[in-house]
Design a protein around this motif. Structure first.
Motif, mmCIF file in Angstrom:
data_model
loop_
_atom_site.group_PDB
_atom_site.id
_atom_site.type_symbol
_atom_site.label_atom_id
_atom_site.label_comp_id
_atom_site.label_asym_id
_atom_site.label_seq_id
_atom_site.Cartn_x
_atom_site.Cartn_y
_atom_site.Cartn_z
ATOM 1 N N ASP A 39 0.835 -1.196 0.000
ATOM 2 C CA ASP A 39 0.000 0.000 0.000
ATOM 3 C C ASP A 39 0.877 1.256 0.000
ATOM 4 O OD1 ASP A 39 -2.322 -1.488 0.084
ATOM 5 O OD2 ASP A 39 -2.373 -1.531 2.285
ATOM 6 N N ILE A 40 0.471 2.248 -0.771
ATOM 7 C CA ILE A 40 1.215 3.502 -0.825
ATOM 8 C C ILE A 40 0.324 4.641 -0.362
ATOM 9 C CG2 ILE A 40 2.572 2.646 -2.778
ATOM 10 C CD1 ILE A 40 1.002 4.534 -4.582
ATOM 11 N N ASP A 41 0.966 5.730 0.040
ATOM 12 C CA ASP A 41 0.233 6.951 0.381
ATOM 13 C C ASP A 41 0.112 7.772 -0.901
ATOM 14 O OD1 ASP A 41 -0.480 9.583 1.129
ATOM 15 O OD2 ASP A 41 0.272 9.224 3.158
ATOM 16 N N PRO A 42 -1.040 7.734 -1.564
ATOM 17 C CA PRO A 42 -1.140 8.334 -2.896
ATOM 18 C C PRO A 42 -0.980 9.850 -2.914
ATOM 19 C CG PRO A 42 -3.297 7.652 -2.120
ATOM 20 C CD PRO A 42 -2.304 7.123 -1.139
ATOM 21 N N VAL A 43 -1.515 10.538 -1.906
ATOM 22 C CA VAL A 43 -1.493 12.000 -1.931
ATOM 23 C C VAL A 43 -0.060 12.523 -1.825
ATOM 24 C CG1 VAL A 43 -2.246 14.115 -0.800
ATOM 25 C CG2 VAL A 43 -3.813 12.167 -0.987
ATOM 26 N N LEU A 44 0.671 12.061 -0.807
ATOM 27 C CA LEU A 44 2.041 12.537 -0.619
ATOM 28 C C LEU A 44 2.954 12.046 -1.739
ATOM 29 C CD1 LEU A 44 2.391 12.129 3.262
ATOM 30 C CD2 LEU A 44 1.982 14.209 1.933
ATOM 31 N N THR A 45 2.723 10.818 -2.215
ATOM 32 C CA THR A 45 3.507 10.314 -3.342
ATOM 33 C C THR A 45 3.293 11.183 -4.568
ATOM 34 O OG1 THR A 45 3.392 8.031 -2.534
ATOM 35 C CG2 THR A 45 3.900 8.329 -4.870
ATOM 36 N N LEU A 46 2.042 11.577 -4.806
ATOM 37 C CA LEU A 46 1.717 12.418 -5.952
ATOM 38 C C LEU A 46 2.396 13.781 -5.845
ATOM 39 C CD1 LEU A 46 0.049 12.459 -8.553
ATOM 40 C CD2 LEU A 46 -1.858 13.417 -7.239
ATOM 41 N N ILE A 47 2.413 14.350 -4.652
ATOM 42 C CA ILE A 47 3.053 15.654 -4.454
ATOM 43 C C ILE A 47 4.545 15.583 -4.779
ATOM 44 C CG2 ILE A 47 3.703 17.371 -2.722
ATOM 45 C CD1 ILE A 47 1.015 16.803 -1.345
ATOM 46 N N ILE A 48 5.199 14.533 -4.266
ATOM 47 C CA ILE A 48 6.636 14.392 -4.499
ATOM 48 C C ILE A 48 6.917 14.112 -5.972
ATOM 49 C CG2 ILE A 48 8.658 12.963 -3.997
ATOM 50 C CD1 ILE A 48 7.594 12.645 -1.168
ATOM 51 N N ALA A 49 6.074 13.301 -6.617
ATOM 52 C CA ALA A 49 6.266 12.988 -8.037
ATOM 53 C C ALA A 49 6.143 14.254 -8.891
ATOM 54 C CB ALA A 49 5.250 11.947 -8.488
ATOM 55 N N ILE A 50 5.180 15.098 -8.560
ATOM 56 C CA ILE A 50 5.038 16.364 -9.293
ATOM 57 C C ILE A 50 6.269 17.237 -9.074
ATOM 58 C CG2 ILE A 50 3.719 18.508 -9.440
ATOM 59 C CD1 ILE A 50 1.204 16.863 -8.793
ATOM 60 N N GLY A 51 6.782 17.240 -7.823
ATOM 61 C CA GLY A 51 8.009 17.981 -7.550
ATOM 62 C C GLY A 51 9.176 17.450 -8.376
ATOM 63 N N LEU A 53 8.966 15.965 -11.287
ATOM 64 C CA LEU A 53 8.743 16.376 -12.673
ATOM 65 C C LEU A 53 9.189 17.818 -12.885
ATOM 66 C CD1 LEU A 53 7.620 15.812 -15.490
ATOM 67 C CD2 LEU A 53 5.351 16.495 -14.647
ATOM 68 N N LEU A 54 8.912 18.689 -11.907
ATOM 69 C CA LEU A 54 9.330 20.087 -12.007
ATOM 70 C C LEU A 54 10.856 20.195 -12.023
ATOM 71 C CD1 LEU A 54 6.755 21.819 -9.610
ATOM 72 C CD2 LEU A 54 6.751 21.798 -12.116
ATOM 73 N N VAL A 55 11.525 19.346 -11.228
ATOM 74 C CA VAL A 55 12.988 19.328 -11.225
ATOM 75 C C VAL A 55 13.515 18.953 -12.606
ATOM 76 C CG1 VAL A 55 15.008 18.063 -10.369
ATOM 77 C CG2 VAL A 55 13.282 18.890 -8.763
ATOM 78 N N ASN A 56 12.911 17.925 -13.208
ATOM 79 C CA ASN A 56 13.354 17.470 -14.525
ATOM 80 C C ASN A 56 13.115 18.528 -15.595
ATOM 81 O OD1 ASN A 56 14.117 14.923 -13.537
ATOM 82 N ND2 ASN A 56 12.015 14.172 -13.700
ATOM 83 N N VAL A 57 11.939 19.138 -15.568
ATOM 84 C CA VAL A 57 11.615 20.168 -16.549
ATOM 85 C C VAL A 57 12.557 21.360 -16.399
ATOM 86 C CG1 VAL A 57 9.862 21.822 -17.286
ATOM 87 C CG2 VAL A 57 9.216 19.462 -16.783
ATOM 88 N N GLY A 58 12.842 21.743 -15.144
ATOM 89 C CA GLY A 58 13.772 22.845 -14.915
ATOM 90 C C GLY A 58 15.169 22.521 -15.424
ATOM 91 N N SER A 59 15.603 21.277 -15.232
ATOM 92 C CA SER A 59 16.928 20.866 -15.707
ATOM 93 C C SER A 59 16.992 20.865 -17.230
ATOM 94 C CB SER A 59 17.272 19.478 -15.162
ATOM 95 O OG SER A 59 17.322 19.478 -13.747
ATOM 96 N N VAL A 60 15.926 20.384 -17.869
ATOM 97 C CA VAL A 60 15.870 20.392 -19.336
ATOM 98 C C VAL A 60 15.955 21.819 -19.850
ATOM 99 C CG1 VAL A 60 14.372 19.983 -21.329
ATOM 100 C CG2 VAL A 60 14.641 18.209 -19.605
ATOM 101 N N TYR A 61 15.273 22.729 -19.191
ATOM 102 C CA TYR A 61 15.283 24.136 -19.604
ATOM 103 C C TYR A 61 16.694 24.708 -19.513
ATOM 104 C CZ TYR A 61 14.383 29.151 -19.642
ATOM 105 O OH TYR A 61 14.425 30.490 -19.931
ATOM 106 N N ILE A 62 17.420 24.353 -18.445
ATOM 107 C CA ILE A 62 18.775 24.856 -18.261
ATOM 108 C C ILE A 62 19.717 24.295 -19.324
ATOM 109 C CG2 ILE A 62 20.790 24.768 -16.726
ATOM 110 C CD1 ILE A 62 18.841 24.815 -14.374
ATOM 111 N N LEU A 63 19.542 23.016 -19.668
ATOM 112 C CA LEU A 63 20.483 22.328 -20.546
ATOM 113 C C LEU A 63 20.216 22.551 -22.021
ATOM 114 C CD1 LEU A 63 22.938 20.495 -20.189
ATOM 115 C CD2 LEU A 63 21.422 18.529 -20.434
ATOM 116 N N GLN A 64 18.949 22.726 -22.396
ATOM 117 C CA GLN A 64 18.614 22.801 -23.817
ATOM 118 C C GLN A 64 19.081 24.114 -24.422
ATOM 119 O OE1 GLN A 64 15.980 24.894 -25.371
ATOM 120 N NE2 GLN A 64 16.025 26.096 -23.481
#
Length: 314
Positions: free
Chosen positions: A129-141, A143-154
């Motif tokens: 069993d997982i905690d969906p709400v907190l897992t979702l919050i961290i996963a979105i965070g 994704l934002l890290v990845n998108v920010g890194s792509v923006y810096i590198l591209q």
């Protein structure tokens, strides 16, 4: 007329090959920034995955860890290559560190895929069993890290290491999306199997990234020609006064430095004509993105005499 001629420099190519290799890419600082961002993302996702029981989140965190290590090695290779010319013992400086680091980065991704698949199998056998709400919050965070890194590198021309980092970041972003989708599926539709399925998809993205980096770095390390040599040979033979292309080699020292050697026979009747041929060869090679070339011109008549003498000896 001179029977042999060597041209190791044309239009500053030889003296500036190290500067070109360093300046064409965005520089090691970008990799350092991306490494720092991904380290923060790794810590947050790992803690969240362990705390809330999501193997998909843990897999994405491990992916970030290996990517962070890859960026650190890429940064070290780029930093060293740009600041140390290697002296006389290293004729092209230390730019070979770039494909070597990229190959190591790709190889390090493979055991990570094994870990992700093993953890996914364990969750198939024994769902958690997982905690969906907190897992979702961290996963979105994440994704934002990845998108920010792509923006810096591209943007701009990227070196092999930077392209490798870019592929990793795209894989990370896809992994974060998979975690988000699987978490929503667990939360809204009570499908715990969605979590390990997402982890398997992340593993597939990692494997794709590893394969691409390994192929590109291996091609450089084994000195595969980055351009179709037959087409280059055919084009060089169309130059006025060129009789034949006796030998042609094109390879890369790193992704930003392409080198060529050419030996050709000419019908030149003067040194000026021979120099014009060399200049034309350099210009044609530059059109194929060759940064540094060595051109040797042989007199066609003298070449024929040498070949005839060799045949007579046999």
């Amino acid at each position: 007329m001179s029977g042999h001629g060597h041209d190791h420099d044309y239009d500053g190519q030889s003296d500036e090959h190290a500067d070109h290799a360093g300046a064409a890419s965005q520089g090691p600082r970008t990799l350092a920034v991306v490494a720092g961002i991904n380290f923060v993302g790794f810590v947050v996702e790992l803690v969240g995955g362990l705390a809330f029981g999501s193997v998909a989140l843990i897999s994405d965190a491990v992916h970030m860890l290996f990517d962070m290590l890859a960026y650190v090695m890429a940064f070290a290779a780029s930093y060293t290559a740009e600041r140390y010319d290697g002296g006389d013992e290293w004729s092209y400086g230390l730019h070979r560190l770039e494909p070597a680091a990229a190959f190591l980065n790709g190889a390090l991704l493979l055991p990570m895929v094994g870990y992700i698949l093993w953890e996914s199998y364990q969750r198939f056998v024994d769902p958690v069993d997982i905690d969906p709400v907190l897992t979702l919050i961290i996963a979105i965070g994440g994704l934002l890290v990845n998108v920010g890194s792509v923006y810096i590198l591209q943007g701009g021309e990227m070196s092999l290491n930077e392209r490798g980092a870019f592929y990793h970041l795209l894989g990370d972003a896809g992994g974060s999306v998979a975690v988000i989708v699987s978490t929503v599926a667990v939360w809204q539709f009570d499908l715990p199997i969605a979590d390990p399925i997402a982890a398997v998809l992340i593993g597939a993205l990692v494997l794709w990234s590893a394969g691409k980096v390994l192929r590109e770095s291996t091609a450089i390390l084994l000195e595969r020609s980055p351009v179709p040599s037959n087409e280059v040979r055919s084009e060089l033979q169309t130059i006025d006064n060129v009789d034949a292309i006796e030998d042609l080699h094109i390879w890369q020292v790193c992704s930003q430095l392409t080198v060529a050697t050419v030996r050709l026979t000419t019908q030149c009747e003067s040194l000026a004509d021979q120099q014009a041929v060399r200049q034309a060869v350099h210009e044609r090679l530059a059109e194929w993105d060759v940064d540094h070339a060595t051109v040797e011109c042989l007199d066609a008549t003298a070449s024929d005499v040498v070949q005839s003498a060799a045949t007579d000896q046999h």
